[in-house]
Write an enzyme that holds these catalytic residues in place. Structure first.
Site, mmCIF file in Angstrom:
data_model
loop_
_atom_site.group_PDB
_atom_site.id
_atom_site.type_symbol
_atom_site.label_atom_id
_atom_site.label_comp_id
_atom_site.label_asym_id
_atom_site.label_seq_id
_atom_site.Cartn_x
_atom_site.Cartn_y
_atom_site.Cartn_z
ATOM 1 N N CYS A 9 43.700 -50.823 4.703
ATOM 2 C CA CYS A 9 45.042 -50.364 4.335
ATOM 3 C C CYS A 9 46.021 -51.499 4.816
ATOM 4 O O CYS A 9 47.032 -51.832 4.148
ATOM 5 C CB CYS A 9 45.537 -48.929 4.666
ATOM 6 S SG CYS A 9 45.257 -48.637 6.437
ATOM 7 N N GLU A 66 47.381 -53.043 -4.928
ATOM 8 C CA GLU A 66 46.415 -53.099 -3.667
ATOM 9 C C GLU A 66 44.754 -53.230 -4.691
ATOM 10 O O GLU A 66 44.268 -52.409 -5.101
ATOM 11 C CB GLU A 66 46.255 -51.673 -3.219
ATOM 12 C CG GLU A 66 45.685 -51.745 -1.859
ATOM 13 C CD GLU A 66 45.349 -50.144 -1.138
ATOM 14 O OE1 GLU A 66 45.025 -49.347 -1.929
ATOM 15 O OE2 GLU A 66 45.565 -50.350 -0.001
HETATM 16 P P1 NDP Z 1 40.401 -41.715 -1.809
HETATM 17 O O1 NDP Z 1 41.999 -41.268 -1.836
HETATM 18 O O2 NDP Z 1 39.692 -41.884 -3.060
HETATM 19 O O3 NDP Z 1 39.596 -40.642 -0.777
HETATM 20 C C1 NDP Z 1 40.196 -40.296 0.348
HETATM 21 C C2 NDP Z 1 39.674 -38.962 0.892
HETATM 22 O O4 NDP Z 1 40.019 -38.002 -0.032
HETATM 23 C C3 NDP Z 1 38.138 -39.062 0.746
HETATM 24 O O5 NDP Z 1 37.550 -38.044 1.892
HETATM 25 C C4 NDP Z 1 37.967 -38.382 -0.494
HETATM 26 O O6 NDP Z 1 36.883 -37.515 -0.733
HETATM 27 C C5 NDP Z 1 39.162 -37.278 -0.668
HETATM 28 N N1 NDP Z 1 39.476 -36.858 -1.835
HETATM 29 C C6 NDP Z 1 39.455 -37.410 -3.200
HETATM 30 N N2 NDP Z 1 39.881 -36.441 -3.827
HETATM 31 C C7 NDP Z 1 40.204 -35.343 -3.095
HETATM 32 C C8 NDP Z 1 40.924 -34.390 -3.803
HETATM 33 N N3 NDP Z 1 41.187 -34.034 -5.013
HETATM 34 N N4 NDP Z 1 41.351 -33.344 -2.804
HETATM 35 C C9 NDP Z 1 41.121 -33.621 -1.418
HETATM 36 N N5 NDP Z 1 40.195 -34.489 -1.246
HETATM 37 C C10 NDP Z 1 39.961 -35.680 -2.040
HETATM 38 O O7 NDP Z 1 40.663 -43.088 -0.984
HETATM 39 P P2 NDP Z 1 39.223 -44.032 -0.427
HETATM 40 O O8 NDP Z 1 38.401 -43.214 0.196
HETATM 41 O O9 NDP Z 1 38.901 -44.733 -1.861
HETATM 42 O O10 NDP Z 1 40.070 -45.035 0.577
HETATM 43 C C11 NDP Z 1 40.740 -45.897 0.159
HETATM 44 C C12 NDP Z 1 42.225 -45.476 0.199
HETATM 45 O O11 NDP Z 1 42.468 -45.374 1.318
HETATM 46 C C13 NDP Z 1 43.027 -47.130 -0.041
HETATM 47 O O12 NDP Z 1 43.750 -46.878 -1.129
HETATM 48 C C14 NDP Z 1 43.442 -47.311 1.260
HETATM 49 O O13 NDP Z 1 44.691 -48.237 1.418
HETATM 50 C C15 NDP Z 1 43.742 -45.979 1.949
HETATM 51 N N6 NDP Z 1 43.848 -46.098 3.300
HETATM 52 C C16 NDP Z 1 44.931 -45.927 4.002
HETATM 53 C C17 NDP Z 1 44.888 -45.952 5.512
HETATM 54 C C18 NDP Z 1 46.220 -45.623 6.142
HETATM 55 O O14 NDP Z 1 46.078 -45.561 7.321
HETATM 56 N N7 NDP Z 1 47.500 -45.838 5.564
HETATM 57 C C19 NDP Z 1 43.777 -46.365 6.208
HETATM 58 C C20 NDP Z 1 42.477 -46.418 5.376
HETATM 59 C C21 NDP Z 1 42.567 -46.555 3.985
HETATM 60 P P3 NDP Z 1 35.397 -38.331 -1.532
HETATM 61 O O15 NDP Z 1 35.362 -39.747 -1.234
HETATM 62 O O16 NDP Z 1 34.213 -37.839 -0.512
HETATM 63 O O17 NDP Z 1 35.416 -37.953 -2.834
#
Ligand code: NDP
Length: 498
Positions: free
Chosen positions: A292, A390
């Protein structure tokens, strides 16, 4: 010293950590694969609505019965023992981190050390939670504010830095006196699930922290919606973050979001160019750009742009990509096929938008791993999609500018605002940048630094709320105002009328 760890020969079966015990989830089986080999690393059983209900009820009871009233001293002792437990198990944690997220082992190991340090710091916060006192409200009148834990926190984390991100949230929640129901990404759950027994051994009462495996759609959604979770602490994509906020709004839960970024990394003519060059490469390509905080837009001042660009491109081409177990490898594979396709599409978009592909753009599938070489676009215009959206991969867009004002304009021209960096020898430019760059963090003559004392979070589409530091602990707390009168309640409301 970390206990030596022999990697398992077959996939490890994980259950859910509920009320201090392993309970197999009642849902479907989920396999997490090594992005470098395609082999299964972990087998999970998805936590269903019933499992989530059990976890939330256990957290609620533990919160009410012990944790909300545990002294700061006791919480701190447990957090310190937890950090020692993390260090004892660092090799195992780092191995799963590497195997599930595809990052180089050396990097994963360093992230575990950094995580342990966050648990140490959170222990200091557990003992320093204070409110304010108000002694000038008049004679016989005294008031104070108390910080009280919100209750059960729903903590949801992504796949890119699984252990580091849970360590930016959970120890601070526990220090504040909250209980937690945690859900890591289904792709990278192992290191977070392994925290369960580490915390129990550290003395954390059963139920204070429950860790559930499962998808966002099923398990995550149920945790967000459960009425016993009073706060949502989410790190992930902006889209899912907005959804979490809507769900939280229905029950007026507090919502804290750490979301995506499209961070500007600025290099001025008068900068220490050697240091800036290394930081720019690290910022752009650490974790294969799946970060991120990625310095995804490199903004170069015209006087140094040509030479800096030439050297950046030359070094980017030499970054070792490949086997995550090799010590010299700096970039591993991309997490999964959808993310790989997304990155390749953006590389095509960059070309069709008219940017110049100066390095990389090359990709390959080897023994089940999908790799993208460090990719650099030059001649990028601020309104191109590769400068706005992004990508979450090893793609860096280089833009040039003449004046500081122009740099601010370009840097601030995305909806995101997570972090920004500037390299300059000019104090006045540095101070202006600190004020004018619209981001939660501004790095001056450094990038990706983050002592545990400092809050972290974003503005705009990058999120709401702060984690880490004292503020990271206060995020999990409410403020209660308490007022005392000692000289009798004056004036009387009903006394004179009757
Ligand atoms: P997602 O938003 O896809 O997933 C993040 C988490 O949310 C995962 O555990 C996922 O579960 C869960 N999730 C997905 N859908 C739901 C829902 N409907 N209800 C509740 N939980 C849900 O992000 P990514 O894992 O793909 O990570 C990448 C993103 O994270 C990038 O955009 C990045 O920039 C951001 N990020 C931000 C940071 C910060 O500190 N600002 C740090 C690191 C990353 P599952 O994957 O198991 O489906």
């Amino acid at each position: 010293m970390s206990t030596p760890f022999a990697p398992p020969k077959t996939a490890t079966l994980f259950s859910n950590w509920i009320d201090g015990s392993w309970l197999p989830g009642e849902g479907r089986e989920i396999r997490a694969h090594n992005p470098a080999t395609g082999q299964a690393v972990s087998v999970l059983r998805e936590a269903t609505q019933d499992d989530v209900r059990r976890a939330c009820e256990s957290a609620h009871l533990a919160f009410d019965n012990y944790w909300r009233t545990a002294s700061g001293e006791r919480r701190a002792e447990i957090l310190l023992r937890a950090s020692a437990g993390i260090r004892d198990n660092a090799e195992e944690l780092a191995w799963y981190e590497m195997a599930e997220s595809g990052k180089p082992y050396k990097q994963a190991r360093a992230e575990i050390d950094r995580s342990a340090m966050l648990w140490d710091y959170a222990a200091t916060q557990a003992r320093s939670l204070t409110g304010e006192s108000f002694g000038a409200l008049g004679e016989d009148y005294l008031a104070m504010t108390l910080r009280t834990p919100i209750g059960v926190a729903a903590i949801i984390t992504p796949w890119n830095f699984p252990f580091l991100i849970i360590s930016q949230k959970l120890p601070f929640a526990l220090a504040a006196g909250c209980a937690a129901v945690v859900k890591p990404s289904e792709m990278t759950s192992a290191s977070t699930l392994l925290l369960g027994p580490i915390l129990q051994k550290a003395g954390l009462p059963d139920g204070v922290c429950n860790i559930l495996a499962g998808s966002g759609q099923v398990t995550g959604e149920a945790i967000l919606r459960h009425p016993l979770t009073r706060m949502i602490s989410f790190t992930g994509s902006t889209g899912v973050g907005k959804h979490a906020m809507k769900v939280g709004a229905e029950q007026l839960k507090k919502v804290s979001l750490e979301l995506g970024g499209k961070n500007a990394h600025i290099v001025m003519d008068d900068a220490d160019l050697e240091a800036a060059l290394d930081a720019a490469l690290h910022g752009a390509f650490l974790n294969a750009g799946q970060s991120c905080n990625q310095g995804a837009r490199l903004l170069l001042q015209k006087g140094i742009a040509e030479e800096f660009e030439r050297r950046f491109v030359e070094l980017a081409r030499r970054i070792p990509v490949g086997d995550t177990l090799r010590d010299d490898v700096l970039m591993g594979p991309i997490i999964n096929e959808p993310q790989y396709r997304k990155i390749l599409n953006y590389i095509e978009t960059g070309k069709t938008e008219g940017a110049v592909l100066a390095a990389g753009g090359t990709f390959r599938e080897v023994n089940g791993g999908r790799y993208v070489d460090p990719t650099v676009f030059t001649g990028v215009e601020p309104n191109m999609r590769i400068a706005q959206e992004e990508i979450f991969g090893p793609v860096c867009a280089i833009l040039t500018f003449e004046t500081l004002e122009e740099a601010f304009e370009i840097a601030n021209a995305t909806g995101y605002g997570l972090s920004a960096g500037i390299w300059t020898g000019n104090t006045s430019a540095a101070l202006k940048a600190a004020r004018r760059l619209e981001a939660g963090t501004v790095w001056v003559n450094t990038y990706l630094d983050g002592p545990a004392e400092l809050p972290f979070g974003g503005v705009g589409a990058s999120g709401i709320g702060r984690e880490v530091g004292r503020m990271g602990c206060e995020e999990f707390m409410d403020v209660k105002t308490v007022q005392f009168r000692s000289g009798g309640y004056q004036p009387r409301w009903i006394g004179k009328a009757l």
